[in-house]
Design an enzyme around this catalytic site. Structure first.
Site, short mmCIF file in Angstrom:
data_model
loop_
_atom_site.label_atom_id
_atom_site.label_comp_id
_atom_site.label_asym_id
_atom_site.label_seq_id
_atom_site.Cartn_x
_atom_site.Cartn_y
_atom_site.Cartn_z
N LYS A 31 1.23 -1.08 0.28
CA LYS A 31 -0.36 0.13 -0.36
C LYS A 31 1.17 1.33 -0.38
O LYS A 31 2.04 1.25 0.11
CB LYS A 31 -0.72 0.31 1.34
CG LYS A 31 -0.54 0.19 2.57
CD LYS A 31 -0.55 1.54 3.10
CE LYS A 31 0.97 1.35 4.59
NZ LYS A 31 1.45 2.03 4.65
N TYR A 115 -4.15 4.15 7.57
CA TYR A 115 -4.52 3.82 8.80
C TYR A 115 -5.22 4.01 9.71
O TYR A 115 -6.34 4.06 10.13
CB TYR A 115 -2.96 3.55 9.67
CG TYR A 115 -2.42 2.63 8.82
CD1 TYR A 115 -2.42 1.34 8.83
CD2 TYR A 115 -1.00 2.98 9.00
CE1 TYR A 115 -1.73 0.10 8.22
CE2 TYR A 115 -0.07 2.40 8.00
CZ TYR A 115 -0.30 0.58 8.00
OH TYR A 115 0.27 -0.15 7.26
#
Length: 169
Positions: A31, A115
């Site tokens: 990612k 996140y």
């Protein structure tokens, strides 16, 4: 070898995913997937055209702590969620690191913002309907063109109050 894991700066993901798919390898890509939607679409197309799988190496939703967090939110163990404050980041000090270069996919939001965003989405069990952000650069000698800190506000229709995660790098 049947699978290749592309763990390079994001600016290199497209090139290597396409190269490996054309070499008939399944690909797992770190990612963030790419620098923009167009690159993502190109990567997906080449993998589909070559009948290769493409996955993104993002594991948080499989982590036992995250699963417990999701369960707690879903079961409303702590009551109705009204505010979520998330923080994720690193304190890099190398001006030559790709993580501080926007052109290579560096910066707080590209590298670590997922996140905070994912944490808010999992807790709200919804997609944000509004996003606002503020970029802060305190160490201009290191972060010359990328965001050092990104504060983000995510509003979800499913919640009575805005979800306010923040990403700090």
């Amino acid at each position: 070898m049947d699978v290749v894991y592309v763990v390079l700066p994001p600016s290199m993901h497209k090139e290597f995913v396409i190269r490996e798919a054309k070499a008939r390898k399944h690909v797992c890509c770190e990612k963030p997937m790419a620098l923009n939607v167009q690159e993502c679409e190109e990567m997906i197309k080449v993998c589909k055209d070559n009948k290769r799988s493409l996955s993104i190496g993002y594991r948080c939703q499989h982590d036992p702590n995250t699963q417990e967090y999701m369960r707690t939110a879903k079961e409303k163990t702590l009551g109705n969620v009204q505010l979520i404050s998330c923080a994720a980041g690193y304190m890099g000090s190398r001006a030559d690191n790709w993580k501080v270069k926007k052109s290579m996919g560096g910066g707080a939001m590209y590298d670590m913002g997922v996140y905070a965003l994912q944490g808010a989405r999992l807790a709200a069990a919804a997609e944000p309907i509004s996003v606002t952000a503020e970029i802060v650069i305190n160490r201009t000698e290191i972060f010359k063109d990328a965001d050092e800190i990104t504060y983000s506000n995510y509003i979800f229709q499913a919640e009575p109050l805005p979800i306010v995660p923040e990403t700090m790098v």
